[in-house]
Design a protein around this motif. Structure first.
Motif, PDB file in Angstrom:
ATOM      1  N   PRO A 116       0.854  -1.268   0.005  1.00 31.42           N
ATOM      2  CA  PRO A 116       0.201   0.018   0.160  1.00 31.42           C
ATOM      3  C   PRO A 116       0.827   1.536   0.038  1.00 31.42           C
ATOM      4  O   PRO A 116       1.856   1.355   0.553  1.00 31.42           O
ATOM      5  CB  PRO A 116      -0.863  -0.043   1.231  1.00 31.42           C
ATOM      6  N   PRO A 117       0.413   2.307  -0.646  1.00 28.66           N
ATOM      7  CA  PRO A 117       1.500   3.579  -0.659  1.00 28.66           C
ATOM      8  C   PRO A 117       1.489   4.252   0.451  1.00 28.66           C
ATOM      9  O   PRO A 117       2.539   5.028   0.663  1.00 28.66           O
ATOM     10  CB  PRO A 117       0.494   4.323  -1.726  1.00 28.66           C
ATOM     11  N   ASP A 118       0.760   3.844   1.564  1.00 31.24           N
ATOM     12  CA  ASP A 118       1.142   4.632   2.789  1.00 31.24           C
ATOM     13  C   ASP A 118       2.056   3.793   3.641  1.00 31.24           C
ATOM     14  O   ASP A 118       2.148   4.059   4.981  1.00 31.24           O
ATOM     15  CB  ASP A 118      -0.311   5.141   3.429  1.00 31.24           C
ATOM     16  N   SER A 119       2.341   2.621   3.297  1.00 32.01           N
ATOM     17  CA  SER A 119       3.152   1.754   4.262  1.00 32.01           C
ATOM     18  C   SER A 119       4.599   2.401   4.467  1.00 32.01           C
ATOM     19  O   SER A 119       5.311   1.498   5.361  1.00 32.01           O
ATOM     20  CB  SER A 119       2.868   0.388   3.673  1.00 32.01           C
ATOM     21  N   PRO A 120       5.279   2.667   3.376  1.00 35.17           N
ATOM     22  CA  PRO A 120       6.805   2.885   3.576  1.00 35.17           C
ATOM     23  C   PRO A 120       7.150   3.568   4.861  1.00 35.17           C
ATOM     24  O   PRO A 120       6.498   4.635   4.985  1.00 35.17           O
ATOM     25  CB  PRO A 120       7.245   3.653   2.293  1.00 35.17           C
ATOM     26  N   LEU A 121       8.173   3.217   5.581  1.00 34.37           N
ATOM     27  CA  LEU A 121       8.565   4.105   6.607  1.00 34.37           C
ATOM     28  C   LEU A 121       9.320   5.354   6.170  1.00 34.37           C
ATOM     29  O   LEU A 121       9.304   6.546   6.866  1.00 34.37           O
ATOM     30  CB  LEU A 121       9.538   3.395   7.588  1.00 34.37           C
ATOM     31  N   LEU A 122       9.953   5.136   5.024  1.00 31.35           N
ATOM     32  CA  LEU A 122      10.559   6.560   4.465  1.00 31.35           C
ATOM     33  C   LEU A 122      10.157   6.464   2.778  1.00 31.35           C
ATOM     34  O   LEU A 122       9.908   5.327   2.229  1.00 31.35           O
ATOM     35  CB  LEU A 122      12.024   6.312   4.199  1.00 31.35           C
ATOM     36  N   ASP A 123       9.482   7.433   2.469  1.00 35.12           N
ATOM     37  CA  ASP A 123       9.008   7.623   1.186  1.00 35.12           C
ATOM     38  C   ASP A 123       9.479   8.829   0.306  1.00 35.12           C
ATOM     39  O   ASP A 123      10.120   9.740   0.885  1.00 35.12           O
ATOM     40  CB  ASP A 123       7.497   7.459   1.073  1.00 35.12           C
ATOM     41  N   GLU A 179       7.852  -6.056   9.273  1.00 32.63           N
ATOM     42  CA  GLU A 179       8.702  -5.712   8.166  1.00 32.63           C
ATOM     43  C   GLU A 179       8.533  -4.171   7.754  1.00 32.63           C
ATOM     44  O   GLU A 179       7.577  -3.798   7.795  1.00 32.63           O
ATOM     45  CB  GLU A 179       8.276  -6.646   6.777  1.00 32.63           C
ATOM     46  N   VAL A 180       9.987  -3.940   7.439  1.00 28.94           N
ATOM     47  CA  VAL A 180       9.805  -2.553   7.161  1.00 28.94           C
ATOM     48  C   VAL A 180      10.217  -2.324   5.554  1.00 28.94           C
ATOM     49  O   VAL A 180      10.991  -2.887   4.996  1.00 28.94           O
ATOM     50  CB  VAL A 180      10.942  -1.902   7.980  1.00 28.94           C
ATOM     51  N   ARG A 181       9.478  -1.066   5.152  1.00 30.38           N
ATOM     52  CA  ARG A 181       9.813  -0.839   3.528  1.00 30.38           C
ATOM     53  C   ARG A 181      10.274   0.688   3.745  1.00 30.38           C
ATOM     54  O   ARG A 181       9.654   1.414   4.310  1.00 30.38           O
ATOM     55  CB  ARG A 181       8.317  -1.159   2.987  1.00 30.38           C
ATOM     56  N   LEU A 182      11.236   0.786   2.892  1.00 29.42           N
ATOM     57  CA  LEU A 182      11.557   2.148   2.603  1.00 29.42           C
ATOM     58  C   LEU A 182      11.630   2.333   0.748  1.00 29.42           C
ATOM     59  O   LEU A 182      11.731   1.399  -0.054  1.00 29.42           O
ATOM     60  CB  LEU A 182      12.917   2.486   2.656  1.00 29.42           C
ATOM     61  N   ARG A 183      11.376   3.705   0.374  1.00 28.39           N
ATOM     62  CA  ARG A 183      11.333   4.060  -1.112  1.00 28.39           C
ATOM     63  C   ARG A 183      11.984   4.921  -1.213  1.00 28.39           C
ATOM     64  O   ARG A 183      12.418   6.184  -0.434  1.00 28.39           O
ATOM     65  CB  ARG A 183       9.805   4.094  -1.335  1.00 28.39           C
ATOM     66  N   VAL A 184      12.832   4.881  -2.338  1.00 33.49           N
ATOM     67  CA  VAL A 184      14.073   5.788  -2.662  1.00 33.49           C
ATOM     68  C   VAL A 184      14.120   6.144  -4.179  1.00 33.49           C
ATOM     69  O   VAL A 184      13.472   5.178  -4.811  1.00 33.49           O
ATOM     70  CB  VAL A 184      15.628   5.066  -2.207  1.00 33.49           C
ATOM     71  N   PRO A 185      14.531   7.171  -4.753  1.00 36.47           N
ATOM     72  CA  PRO A 185      14.548   7.516  -5.996  1.00 36.47           C
ATOM     73  C   PRO A 185      15.298   6.568  -6.826  1.00 36.47           C
ATOM     74  O   PRO A 185      16.169   6.016  -6.464  1.00 36.47           O
ATOM     75  CB  PRO A 185      15.207   8.927  -5.819  1.00 36.47           C
ATOM     76  N   ALA A 186      15.153   6.515  -8.286  1.00 37.22           N
ATOM     77  CA  ALA A 186      15.804   5.930  -9.155  1.00 37.22           C
ATOM     78  C   ALA A 186      17.406   6.087  -8.899  1.00 37.22           C
ATOM     79  O   ALA A 186      18.120   5.137  -8.984  1.00 37.22           O
ATOM     80  CB  ALA A 186      15.327   5.937 -10.536  1.00 37.22           C
TER      81      ALA A 186
END
Length: 265
Positions: free
Chosen positions: A177-184, A203-210
């Motif tokens: 889900p789009p609201d789940s990352p700890l870092l976005d 479980e922890v999710r992080l999103r980073v730039p390309a």
């Protein structure tokens, strides 16, 4: 297109000079990251100095040496570089598998190396492609560096371990889900951190730039945000187990969380 790559040890002066030049070219460095005298000494001493050849031309280089940690002997892969024209052609993978074969022939069952966690393509290759696992986060690991990739920012690195006996493709994260990352990634391209941290065992999710942004101040924002998110988790026993090309990183909680008195500092 995947090309046929011959991977073998480099021992002669001309080949080692070419390896020094290739690594300097790949990093766009003012000073060779692995100077020729050191490269020559490593090769002579029996360390791992491998070249990947395509149609007889040196396309990539790997340099590693023996090390150890509390779990025993390992090979530390100090640097792997592939000439630009041969990237995305399977040369890097062939060299990593050549490193694995070199180790197993000598009874070495683990490899370790560091890489920049802001380099998303490297994360996908190391974790999802090879099945390595991130075990610790090191702030400004190399200090100040003056090459094209590190100039002007702290050289944070994540240490990964690769179990060579169980080597195989790793994990690509499932959609979340789009609201789940700890870092976005925020609307302006900067990092946005979720206010509430993970629950025990979550479980922890992080999103980073390309790619790291062109703006140095924005790169620094990402560097510090990723450090703040990843370093305490890895220190407490989490492991970085997944990455995908959409920019999702997954950190898996320890099966048996460490008591606070036993956590590394």
């Amino acid at each position: 297109m995947v090309v046929n790559t011959e991977v073998r040890e480099l021992t002669g002066v001309e080949e080692l000079l070419a390896a020094t030049d290739l690594i300097t070219e790949v990093w766009q460095a003012e000073i060779p990251p692995v100077p020729f005298p050191f490269m020559r000494a490593l090769s002579q001493a029996g360390a791992q100095v491998l070249g990947g050849f395509v149609d007889g031309r040196l396309a990539g280089v790997a340099v590693g040496f023996l090390g150890s940690d509390p779990d025993g002997t390992l090979l530390h892969s100090h640097v792997v570089g592939v000439r630009e024209e041969w990237r995305s052609a399977g040369v890097g993978r062939a060299i990593k598998l050549g490193q694995r074969d070199w180790c197993l022939e000598r009874g070495i069952k683990r490899m370790a190396w560091t890489f920049d966690p802001l380099r998303r393509a490297n994360a996908c290759f190391n974790l999802a492609g090879l099945g390595a696992m991130g075990v610790s986060y090191h702030a400004d690991f190399y200090g100040r560096m003056n090459d094209a990739f590190n100039r002007g920012i702290p050289t944070d690195r994540v240490l990964v371990h690769w179990d060579l006996a169980a080597a195989g493709p790793g994990r690509s994260p499932a959609p979340a889900p789009p609201d789940s990352p700890l870092l976005d990634i925020g609307e302006a391209g900067g990092p946005v951190r979720r206010a509430v941290g993970p629950l025990p065992g979550e479980e922890v999710r992080l999103r980073v730039p390309a790619l790291p942004p062109d703006d140095v101040s924005l790169v620094l924002d990402w560097r510090l945000a990723l450090r703040e998110a990843m370093q305490p988790l890895l220190r407490s026993g989490y492991r970085w187990t997944g990455a995908d090309r959409n920019g999702t990183y997954v950190l898996t909680a320890p099966l048996d969380p460490l008591p606070s008195t036993q956590r590394s500092r």
